[in-house]
Design an enzyme around this catalytic site. Sequence first.
Site, short mmCIF file in Angstrom:
data_model
loop_
_atom_site.label_atom_id
_atom_site.label_comp_id
_atom_site.label_asym_id
_atom_site.label_seq_id
_atom_site.Cartn_x
_atom_site.Cartn_y
_atom_site.Cartn_z
N THR A 180 -50.91 63.73 7.86
CA THR A 180 -50.69 62.82 6.73
C THR A 180 -49.25 62.30 6.69
O THR A 180 -49.01 61.09 6.63
CB THR A 180 -51.01 63.56 5.41
OG1 THR A 180 -52.31 64.10 5.54
CG2 THR A 180 -50.93 62.65 4.22
N VAL A 181 -48.28 63.23 6.75
CA VAL A 181 -46.88 62.78 6.64
C VAL A 181 -46.48 62.00 7.90
O VAL A 181 -45.77 60.98 7.82
CB VAL A 181 -45.93 63.98 6.37
CG1 VAL A 181 -44.49 63.50 6.27
CG2 VAL A 181 -46.33 64.69 5.08
N ALA B 167 -46.99 62.99 19.55
CA ALA B 167 -47.81 64.07 20.11
C ALA B 167 -48.61 64.76 19.01
O ALA B 167 -48.08 65.06 17.93
CB ALA B 167 -46.92 65.10 20.81
N VAL C 89 -37.92 70.32 0.95
CA VAL C 89 -37.83 70.77 -0.45
C VAL C 89 -37.93 69.56 -1.37
O VAL C 89 -37.18 68.59 -1.20
CB VAL C 89 -36.48 71.50 -0.73
CG1 VAL C 89 -36.44 72.03 -2.15
CG2 VAL C 89 -36.24 72.61 0.27
N GLY D 223 -55.14 66.54 -2.21
CA GLY D 223 -54.39 66.69 -0.95
C GLY D 223 -52.99 67.25 -1.07
O GLY D 223 -52.26 67.23 -0.10
N LYS E 165 -39.07 77.12 -0.61
CA LYS E 165 -38.16 76.05 -1.02
C LYS E 165 -36.89 76.63 -1.66
O LYS E 165 -35.79 76.11 -1.48
CB LYS E 165 -38.88 75.08 -1.95
CG LYS E 165 -40.00 74.32 -1.21
CD LYS E 165 -40.99 73.69 -2.15
CE LYS E 165 -42.06 72.90 -1.40
NZ LYS E 165 -43.21 72.55 -2.23
#
Length: 446
Positions: free
Chosen positions: A13-14, A43, A132, A187, A205
Amino acid sequence: MKEIQVGLIGFGTVGTGVVKLLQNNARLLEKRLGARLVLKKIADIDLTTPRDVQIEKDILTKDAGEILNDPEISIVIELMGGYEPARSFILEAMHKKKSVVTANKALLAVHGNEIFKVAEEEEVDIGFEASVGGTIPIIKTLKEGLVANEVKAVFGITNGTSNYILTKMADEGENFDDVLKEAQDLGFAEADPKFDIEGIDSAHKLAITLSLSYGKRVNFDDIYREGISKISQDDIEFAKELGYKIKLLAIAIQREDSIEARIHPTMIPFDHLLANVNGNFNAFHIICDAADSVFLYGQGSGMMPTASAVVSDLVDISRDMLKGIARRVPSRSSREDIIEDIKLKSMDDIVTNYYFRFSAADRPGVLSKISGVLGENNISIASVIQKGRKHNDAGAVPIVMMTHESKEKDVRSALEEIDRLDIVRGETILIRIEDDNLKSDFIQGT
Ligand code: HSE
């Protein structure tokens, strides 16, 4: 125009968000950087799942080695998550003199000491803004914006899933399990939601935040953590009645001889900004000696907000590369060669206010028995609520008490004793209250 070649490991996703952002804002980024960021290779072990982004097929590979061994690639973005092989890929990239950008909070919390040391030795940069607070520039704020300050305290809402659950329970009376399911569907919950609701993600975090705030090495396992799974609708209602909201808070407070670092559900006064951070938003309240109070707020997760933080690191590192420099800012804000272990305060020694919800038999003498044990353990009661005779399943009634400042060790001994009394049915609920500590003049005076 100059080009900077970049490799991306992890096309989830990111990763997809980063590709989109590099494409959508290519012109803007070129204008701001004075160079073109070229995504040379991506990759991922999964090349078949459709992603909502157009790319040349030949830049995709299943082999991260094609990125790590490519001498033209000078920055590697790691977005695969998990400990291995992410750790090995990052170390290999750095040994090959490539700078790294990562969002991998768990990896940095647990293996950060090793990774930051190698980055220093190899004279490469490591950007981790996205690890974070998602899109919130907390890392840059601590490393650069507030560099002149001694950080007195940081209070953070750093887990969107827990905050979403607590918000929905408080505002809509929803049930814990249903809201957790919603967070998973939306999500932003971790693959294993225990990480979210048991405070592990927040502790990852906080470990990173602590190392930057105090320029120290942190041992992740030393951070006290407690999640939100025991919080019930009853506690949320009582908190409301008492003028508080319950939030899962990541807390760092500098005391005279050591630093408090703890994650736990916390009652915060209604009128504090943190009490009004709702849904899956994240926020940080930083208290410093010169800047006083600083508040940061934003999306703590999500494709594009997290991609925004990743690309900001990419641009920072690229700007320095274009000037022929690296490590302009040390990874943990302080010089790596003199970094020391952090000294954390034992949880037994923290002093704060407490909320207790006892589940007790409804008969004469119960209150005095409970308050007697509290008194013997040096715990002074500030207020008591006992509701009418609406018994719960165990045939008991709730008794709620708020304490004056008490020592955690005394609280634990008292509750152990109280929970053994025959008039008490089930485990007593304990929630810590942060009230005075959230005021900058109070913290400044410590
Ligand atoms: N699971 C995390 C959260 C995602 O709920 O905040 C962002 O780190």
